[in-house]
Scaffold this active site. Sequence first.
Site: not given
Ligand SMILES: Cc1cc2nc3c(=O)[nH]c(=O)nc-3n(C[C@H](O)[C@H](O)[C@H](O)COP(=O)(O)OP(=O)(O)OC[C@H]3O[C@@H](n4cnc5c(N)ncnc54)[C@H](O)[C@@H]3O)c2cc1C
Length: 460
Positions: A273, A336, A270, A301, A377, A354
Site C-alpha cells: 500500500w 490505523n 501494507e 461541504w 484521507w 477532507w
Molecule cells: C486518514 C489516514 C491518514 C494516514 N496518514 C499516514 C501518514 O501520514 N503516514 C503514514 O506512514 N501512514 C499513514 N496512514 C496509514 C497508516 O495508518 C499508518 O501507516 C499506520 O497506522 C502506521 O502504524 P504502524 O507503523 O504500526 O503500521 P503497520 O500496521 O505495522 O504497517 C507497516 C507499515 O506499512 C505502511 N502502511 C501501513 N498502512 C498503510 C497505509 N494504509 N497506507 C500507506 N502505508 C501504510 C507504513 O509504512 C507502516 O509503518 C494513514 C491512514 C489513514 C486512514
Amino acid sequence: MKTLCWIRRDLRLHDNHALSQALKFGDTVVAFVFDQNILDKLKNKSDKRVTFIYESLLELDKELQKKGSSLVVRYGTPDEEIPEICKEFKINKVFTNKDYEPYAKKRDELVTKKLKTIGVEFESFKDSVFFEKQEVLTGSGAVYKVFTPYKNKWLEKFEAQDKVIPEFKCDLKKLHHFSNKQNIQEVDWYPLIGFKKDSSPLSGGTSQAFKLLENFEKHMSRYKEERDFPAVPGTSNLSVHIRFGTISLRDMIRAAISKKSEGASTWLSELIWRDFYQMILDTHPYIEKESFKREYDQIKWLGSDEHFQAWCEGRTGFPIVDAAMRCLNETGMMHNRLRMIVASFMCKILLIDWRKGEKYFAEKLLDFDLAANNGGWQWSSSSGCDAQPYFRIFNPYTQSEKFDAQGEFIKKWVPELANASSKEIHRPDGLLFSHYPRPIVSYEANRVRCLEMYSVIKKA
Ligand SMILES: Cc1cc2nc3c(=O)[nH]c(=O)nc-3n(C[C@H](O)[C@H](O)[C@H](O)COP(=O)(O)OP(=O)(O)OC[C@H]3O[C@@H](n4cnc5c(N)ncnc54)[C@H](O)[C@@H]3O)c2cc1C
C-alpha cells in the site's frame, strides 16, 4: 573523485542506495541540511519530528566518527547549502536518494541546476520504495489506479526476482576522514534552527528501529487478527522510522518474507500500500491539493469551523473519535483503525472538506508522509483512486463496539468516562456522564445529510 552523500529521508548508514553508490568512488562526505523551507512552515516550535530527526542524526554522527569521519550539518535552503558544502569540500559529485513529493522534486531540480553552474554532478537513486512508477504497469503500459491488481502485479514481479533483496552495502572505510568543528555532538542545533527539544513517544535512530522490528517479529504472525484493535500492540509502530529512513523498506520486506505466516503476508500488503500511494503521488501530483476523482471537488461541504475545532480538540461527544484525537494531540501517534474512523467521521458526519483534516494530521502526525496521508484521507472521503464508495459511512458507535469492545482505549484518553461500563462507553448517556460533552451532531441525521451532500457526484 570526491563525493557527497546528501541524506534527507534516509537517515541511516546501512542498506542505503545513494550512500553505497557514493562510497564506490570513495572519499565520501555525508551531509544533512535542516531545510528552512520546511522548518519555517512548522507552527509548533517544539515539533516532535524535529527531535526525532535530531536523535537520528546524533546516532548517525557517532557511527561516522567511529570511522574517522563526521556528519556535516547545515541550516538553510538546500539550493544554497549543498553547493556551499561542495565548494568547501571540493566535491565532484552529489549522490542522493529520490523523494517523490512535489516539493522535493522541485528542490532537487533547483539544486541540480545550481550544482551545474559550479561543475558538480548530481544523481539520485531509488531507495524509499521497492518498485517505482514505471516498474509496475498494467498490460497496456498504464499505471494502476486500483490497489488489488497493483498488488498482484507487484507480487508477480517480486516473485520473478526470486524474492532476493540484495542489500546496498555501504563500505564505511571509504568515508572522507576529517575533524568537524561544527560537530552535531558539540553544537546545540536546536536554538540555531529555532526549535526546542520535545520528548517523543518513539526515539529516533536506527538502533531504535531495529528494536521495534525485533519486537514486532515476535508477534508478526498474529498481525492479521490483532492489527485493528487500538488497545492491543498488534502493529509494528515503524511508520516514523520508515518515513525518515532510519530503517530501509528492504529491511522490512526481508523481515516479512522470512516469516511464513498469514500475518506476515498481510503486513507485506501494507508495505505494498505504501509503494502504491507513493506511486500515485508521483504520477498524479495534483492530488496534493485536489481530489483524485475530480468530480468530488464539486461537493459543497456543509460543516462548520466550530465543529472542526471540536474534532481537533477531541470534544465531539463521540468517545472513540475524541479518544483518538486526544491521543494524536498528546503523542503524535494514531492507530490505523482510528485514523479511518476519525477521517470518515470528519468528512461524512461533520461534513467537512477532507483537506482540512489532512492538513491537521500533517501538522500533528509523527509519521506524517504526504503520499500515505493524502491516500488515507482521500480513501476516507471517497475522492481517492481506490477509495471506499461515497455511500459507505462508518458508524462511529458500531466501530467503537467492534474495535474497542471493553472501552480500554477510550478510558485511557477520555477520563470523564472512566466509570462507564463496556455497554455505556460507546454511546454514553448525557445525564449519567454530564461532565463529558454531548454529541455535537446527530449521527443518524447527518448520515442522511451526507448522502444528499455527496449526491452531486451521481449527477457529475
Ligand atoms: C486518514 C489516514 C491518514 C494516514 N496518514 C499516514 C501518514 O501520514 N503516514 C503514514 O506512514 N501512514 C499513514 N496512514 C496509514 C497508516 O495508518 C499508518 O501507516 C499506520 O497506522 C502506521 O502504524 P504502524 O507503523 O504500526 O503500521 P503497520 O500496521 O505495522 O504497517 C507497516 C507499515 O506499512 C505502511 N502502511 C501501513 N498502512 C498503510 C497505509 N494504509 N497506507 C500507506 N502505508 C501504510 C507504513 O509504512 C507502516 O509503518 C494513514 C491512514 C489513514 C486512514
